[in-house]
Every structure is written in structure tokens, then in C-alpha cells.
Design a protein around this motif. Structure first.
Motif, mmCIF file in Angstrom:
data_model
loop_
_atom_site.group_PDB
_atom_site.id
_atom_site.type_symbol
_atom_site.label_atom_id
_atom_site.label_comp_id
_atom_site.label_asym_id
_atom_site.label_seq_id
_atom_site.Cartn_x
_atom_site.Cartn_y
_atom_site.Cartn_z
ATOM 1 N N GLY A 54 40.901 3.156 28.429
ATOM 2 C CA GLY A 54 39.759 2.818 29.573
ATOM 3 C C GLY A 54 38.731 3.758 29.607
ATOM 4 O O GLY A 54 38.786 4.784 29.252
ATOM 5 N N PRO A 55 37.563 3.483 30.413
ATOM 6 C CA PRO A 55 36.459 4.334 30.403
ATOM 7 C C PRO A 55 37.089 5.586 30.883
ATOM 8 O O PRO A 55 36.485 6.643 30.391
ATOM 9 C CB PRO A 55 35.537 3.748 31.378
ATOM 10 C CG PRO A 55 35.777 2.185 31.116
ATOM 11 C CD PRO A 55 37.395 2.102 31.176
ATOM 12 N N ALA A 56 37.838 5.830 32.022
ATOM 13 C CA ALA A 56 37.939 7.091 32.590
ATOM 14 C C ALA A 56 38.591 8.171 31.551
ATOM 15 O O ALA A 56 38.389 9.203 31.448
ATOM 16 C CB ALA A 56 38.801 7.195 33.776
ATOM 17 N N ILE A 57 39.539 7.347 31.013
ATOM 18 C CA ILE A 57 40.520 8.151 29.908
ATOM 19 C C ILE A 57 39.538 8.590 28.589
ATOM 20 O O ILE A 57 39.550 9.649 28.156
ATOM 21 C CB ILE A 57 41.560 7.513 29.437
ATOM 22 C CG1 ILE A 57 42.560 7.201 30.704
ATOM 23 C CG2 ILE A 57 42.338 8.224 28.207
ATOM 24 C CD1 ILE A 57 42.980 8.472 31.503
ATOM 25 N N LEU A 58 38.829 7.556 28.118
ATOM 26 C CA LEU A 58 37.626 7.897 27.005
ATOM 27 C C LEU A 58 36.859 8.897 27.460
ATOM 28 O O LEU A 58 36.640 9.944 26.495
ATOM 29 C CB LEU A 58 36.868 6.699 26.645
ATOM 30 C CG LEU A 58 37.804 5.406 26.000
ATOM 31 C CD1 LEU A 58 36.841 4.289 25.734
ATOM 32 C CD2 LEU A 58 38.832 5.985 24.963
ATOM 33 N N GLN A 59 36.429 9.110 28.648
ATOM 34 C CA GLN A 59 35.507 10.107 29.106
ATOM 35 C C GLN A 59 36.068 11.425 29.078
ATOM 36 O O GLN A 59 35.622 12.434 28.375
ATOM 37 C CB GLN A 59 34.904 9.873 30.464
ATOM 38 C CG GLN A 59 33.897 8.423 30.560
ATOM 39 C CD GLN A 59 32.532 8.855 30.097
ATOM 40 O OE1 GLN A 59 32.367 9.559 29.164
ATOM 41 N NE2 GLN A 59 31.577 8.398 30.578
ATOM 42 N N ILE A 60 37.227 11.493 29.799
ATOM 43 C CA ILE A 60 37.817 12.950 29.776
ATOM 44 C C ILE A 60 38.437 13.493 28.412
ATOM 45 O O ILE A 60 38.735 14.537 28.360
ATOM 46 C CB ILE A 60 38.968 12.798 30.970
ATOM 47 C CG1 ILE A 60 38.967 14.131 31.497
ATOM 48 C CG2 ILE A 60 40.087 12.202 30.514
ATOM 49 C CD1 ILE A 60 37.890 14.796 32.345
ATOM 50 N N SER A 61 38.632 12.499 27.547
ATOM 51 C CA SER A 61 39.317 12.758 26.318
ATOM 52 C C SER A 61 38.434 13.886 25.599
ATOM 53 O O SER A 61 38.894 14.417 24.945
ATOM 54 C CB SER A 61 39.655 11.565 25.525
ATOM 55 O OG SER A 61 38.485 10.978 24.718
ATOM 56 N N SER A 62 37.120 13.677 25.631
ATOM 57 C CA SER A 62 36.160 14.518 24.976
ATOM 58 C C SER A 62 36.384 15.830 25.538
ATOM 59 O O SER A 62 35.663 16.765 24.919
ATOM 60 C CB SER A 62 34.706 13.847 25.028
ATOM 61 O OG SER A 62 34.527 12.430 24.572
ATOM 62 N N TYR A 63 36.878 16.182 26.878
ATOM 63 C CA TYR A 63 36.724 17.290 27.381
ATOM 64 C C TYR A 63 38.370 18.101 27.570
ATOM 65 O O TYR A 63 38.391 18.922 27.591
ATOM 66 C CB TYR A 63 36.273 17.236 28.882
ATOM 67 C CG TYR A 63 34.801 16.801 28.783
ATOM 68 C CD1 TYR A 63 33.672 17.772 28.637
ATOM 69 C CD2 TYR A 63 34.465 15.490 28.934
ATOM 70 C CE1 TYR A 63 32.457 17.613 28.879
ATOM 71 C CE2 TYR A 63 33.102 15.095 29.103
ATOM 72 C CZ TYR A 63 31.846 16.102 28.792
ATOM 73 O OH TYR A 63 30.886 15.704 28.855
ATOM 74 N N GLY A 113 48.935 13.549 22.546
ATOM 75 C CA GLY A 113 47.767 13.696 21.394
ATOM 76 C C GLY A 113 46.927 12.524 21.847
ATOM 77 O O GLY A 113 46.861 11.692 22.830
ATOM 78 N N SER A 114 45.989 12.275 20.789
ATOM 79 C CA SER A 114 45.128 11.264 21.060
ATOM 80 C C SER A 114 45.325 10.214 19.722
ATOM 81 O O SER A 114 46.095 10.468 18.755
ATOM 82 C CB SER A 114 43.391 11.720 20.626
ATOM 83 O OG SER A 114 42.982 11.723 19.397
ATOM 84 N N GLU A 115 44.615 9.083 19.837
ATOM 85 C CA GLU A 115 44.618 8.062 18.863
ATOM 86 C C GLU A 115 44.207 8.534 17.607
ATOM 87 O O GLU A 115 44.151 7.809 16.499
ATOM 88 C CB GLU A 115 44.259 6.796 19.567
ATOM 89 C CG GLU A 115 45.238 6.167 20.468
ATOM 90 C CD GLU A 115 46.626 5.351 20.086
ATOM 91 O OE1 GLU A 115 46.759 5.299 18.618
ATOM 92 O OE2 GLU A 115 47.104 4.532 20.907
ATOM 93 N N GLY A 116 43.457 9.437 17.668
ATOM 94 C CA GLY A 116 42.765 10.030 16.466
ATOM 95 C C GLY A 116 41.529 9.343 15.833
ATOM 96 O O GLY A 116 40.956 8.423 16.667
#
Length: 399
Positions: A248-257, A335-338
């Protein structure tokens, strides 16, 4: 025998095509080489096939880089209004979705068709299905003086030469459409430094324990404020439970930081004070708290929340603790989905190596890097396309 051009551009994505049409307008003989079978593959799949082609509210604060000032010059020289004028010239219908995000009304192919038409009008030659085997620069000496030489680009079936070479090969995200490390490898070949690439705008994966607790809620979405302690960034948008974790947008955004070790902080009830709401109710008991939670959260999530964090009583302290837990849920992703699921790649060619005005290498005259391959990454919402247009424009103007 090399086929001679003024400019060779590697990559027919957003940045490469913008650079090509600008250089072509300046009367340069331009060749674009693309390894895929068609141009603009990432444009075509972006925004759910509608292409979120820019953001009206673009500012340098929407980008991150080891040098947060680098993008300012390009973003000032080519603005969202400039791109919107190009879209309007081609009579492409578009709409603002939210938060300044502009999307095509019909399909993303309107944008690729527009760029292709502009390139054609500017006399640009585009070759798809062309894999580059190697690149080298022929240094020339005249009377003992070191002069700029030609770049030679060796493809499988032909060789091309030009005094200017533009690398617009993108990052490592979405390998299924042909993403490779070619741009980074080329930068290293010419002695340029690289900020380590990493997946950005990417879904996050729960730990095994959290997955058992939450992953069967896949498909459930709720508004949150997402943040991390190490940065001042906060994003208020929806988060989505997935079969492996959160998106979702909130998670995608914060993942970059998110730096990979620290927990995320999620406020699941932005602007709500449930304890105060409870005081206005006739009854103050656990069932009233459950009803309140179901007003704020999707029902399945509210019920799971109470199973995981049961109310310990109805004293002021117990309610205050329950309220605090709801506004400060701490989740430590595994972790992330890579790169396979990442929308963009952060990191890339170190901006200290490039001119902020032209994107040309300071060490290797005639060599340019633009778009995602450079260490400038936008937030979600059309900002990465705006960086592609702006950096491509600046390089094109320098040809």
C-alpha cells in the motif's frame, strides 16, 4: 566500420526518449538503442497502465539522494507544467487523481506514442531488440595534446560511434521487463563511483511470528501514518496487508527510508481519540471498546487486533495503554520483497561525479547519465517520472 552519430543514447525509457527528442530538436543526429522489443516498457506498466506521468506539487523535498541538493537545478529547468504542455499539445486527456498526481484518462501508451512521435519529428533513430556487448572510448592525441575521442558502442550485429554517449538504462527494479545492472557496470568501467543500489518503493515482509498473526488478513486495507525513528519522514496513506507482509502507498513510501534493521511505527487511528469517544458513550465496557475499534478499523482487523492486544480492563490507565498501542504499533519487518516488486531502485551513479546542470560526467567528457541510473530517487506519486523528464531534458539541451 562504425555508423556515425552525434549522440548515442542507451535506453528508450522516459529519460532516454526525453533526451533524444531534445537533442534531435537541436539538429543533432541521434541514435537510441533499446534492448527490449519496444520502447517505454516501464511507462506502459506504470500507474496500473494509466501512467502517473508527473506530480503538480514536485519539489526537491520529494526526492532523496546522498546529495539532496543535486536534483534542484534540473527540476527547476524542466517543471511539471512543461511536461503538461507537451501532453496538451498532443491532446492527451488526463486527470488529477489525488495529491497532485496526474494520470492518463485512457492508457499509458498515449505517453509512449507522444514521445515516439516527438522523436520521429526530431529525426531521432530508435533501434529496439539491440543488445550492447561493449562500450569504449577512443582517446585522441594531436601534437601531444589529449583530446576528446569518440565512444564506440558494439552491438551484436553492428558498431556505432559518437562523441557523446548518454546512459539511460534505468535501475534493477522489475527484472521481468528487462532491468539489468548495465548502467552501473558502465559507470564503474569509466571509473565513476556508485552509491550502493537498493530496492525502493517496495512492499515489506513480516517476520515469521508476525506473518502467523496478520498474513491471513491479506487484502485488508486501512489508513495509517507510517514513520521511522531515524528519519523525520511520515506518510499518511493506506497500508495493505499481503500474504507475506505489508504494502500500500504508506508502506511503499516509508520503505524507501527504512534502513533494514529498525522497526516501523504505524498509527492505526490517525486523528482519533478513542478514549475520549468512549467517555461520551452510555456504556464504558470492553464491548463498547470493540464497537469503537470496528468504527476506526476494518472489522477483521479490529477483531484480530483485540485478539492480539486484548483490553486488560476499563480503568483510565488500561484504556490509555490500549490507545497508545493503537497509535504506536511497532512492526519490525524481516526485509523487503526486493527488486522484483520494487517500483524503483535507490542509489546509483554518485551525483558528485556529474554536473547538476547537464548530467555530464566530470571525469569523462561526453559521457552522460540520466534518470533512474543516477542516485536521485523520488517518492511515490509521479515524482520519478518528473526526474526522468527533467534530467533527460537537461542532458538533451547540452548536446
Amino acid at each position: 566500420m562504425d555508423q556515425k552519430y552525434d549522440v548515442i543514447i542507451l535506453g528508450a525509457g522516459a529519460a532516454g526518449l526525453m533526451c533524444a527528442l531534445e537533442a534531435g530538436k537541436r539538429g543533432r543526429r541521434v541514435l537510441v538503442l533499446e534492448r527490449a522489443d519496444r520502447i517505454g516498457k516501464k511507462i506502459l506498466i506504470s500507474g496500473g497502465g494509466r501512467c502517473n506521468f508527473t506530480n503538480l506539487h514536485t519539489s526537491p523535498e520529494n526526492f532523496f539522494s546522498a546529495n539532496r541538493h543535486f536534483a534542484k537545478s534540473a527540476l527547476a529547468r524542466y517543471t511539471p507544467a512543461d511536461f503538461v504542455r507537451l501532453v496538451a499539445k498532443h491532446r492527451i486527456p488526463y486527470h488529477e487523481k489525488k495529491l497532485g498526481q496526474l494520470f492518463c484518462d485512457r492508457a499509458a501508451s498515449d505517453i509512449t506514442a507522444m514521445l515516439e512521435q516527438e522523436c520521429r519529428d526530431a529525426g531521432v533513430e530508435i533501434r529496439c531488440n539491440t543488445r550492447v556487448a561493449e562500450v569504449h572510448k577512443n582517446e585522441v592525441r594531436k601534437n601531444g595534446i589529449h583530446e576528446n575521442g569518440q565512444f564506440t558502442v558494439q552491438a551484436e550485429d553492428a558498431s556505432f560511434g559518437a562523441p557523446r554517449l548518454v546512459v539511460a538504462t534505468g535501475g534493477l527494479s522489475i527484472a521481468k521487463i528487462g532491468a539489468t545492472s548495465f548502467g552501473y557496470d558502465l559507470a564503474r568501467q569509466f571509473g565513476l563511483k556508485i552509491e550502493p543500489p537498493r530496492a525502493a518503493l517496495v512492499p515489506l515482509v513480516f517476520s515469521e511470528r508476525d506473518c502467523k498473526r496478520w498474513c491471513d488478513l491479506a487484502g485488508v486495507s486501512t489508513e495509517v501514518i507510517a514513520s521511522t525513528r531515524s528519519t523525520k519522514q511520515t506518510f499518511r496513506e493506506n497500508m495493505l496487508f499481503t500474504h507475506r507482509g505489508m504494502s500500500g502507498p504508506a508502506i511503499l513510501q516509508i520503505s524507501s527510508y527504512w534502513e533494514g534493521k529498525e522497526p516501523l511505527h504505524l498509527d492505526l487511528a490517525p486523528d482519533r481519540d478513542l478514549t475520549a469517544d468512549l467517555r461520551t458513550r452510555e456504556r464504558r465496557d470492553p464491548s463498547s471498546w470493540k464497537l469503537l475499534l470496528r468504527e476506526v478499523l476494518p472489522r477483521r482487523l479490529a477483531d484480530r487486533w483485540l485478539e492480539t492486544y486484548p483490553l486488560t480492563g476499563i480503568s483510565d490507565r488500561a484504556l490509555a495503554d490500549a490507545e497508545r498501542q493503537l497509535h504506536a504499533w511497532e512492526v519490525k519487518p524481516e526485509g523487503s520483497e526486493g527488486y522484483g516488486k520494487a517500483e524503483v531502485t535507490a542509489g546509483g551513479v554518485d551525483t558528485d561525479e556529474l554536473s547538476a546542470k547537464t548530467m555530464e560526467s566530470k571525469k569523462v567528457p561526453g559521457l552522460f547519465f540520466i534518470g533512474e541510473v543516477v542516485d536521485v530517487t523520488g517518492q511515490l506519486g509521479g515524482f520519478n517520472f518528473q526526474w526522468a523528464w527533467a534530467s533527460g531534458f537537461c542532458a538533451g539541451q547540452a548536446m
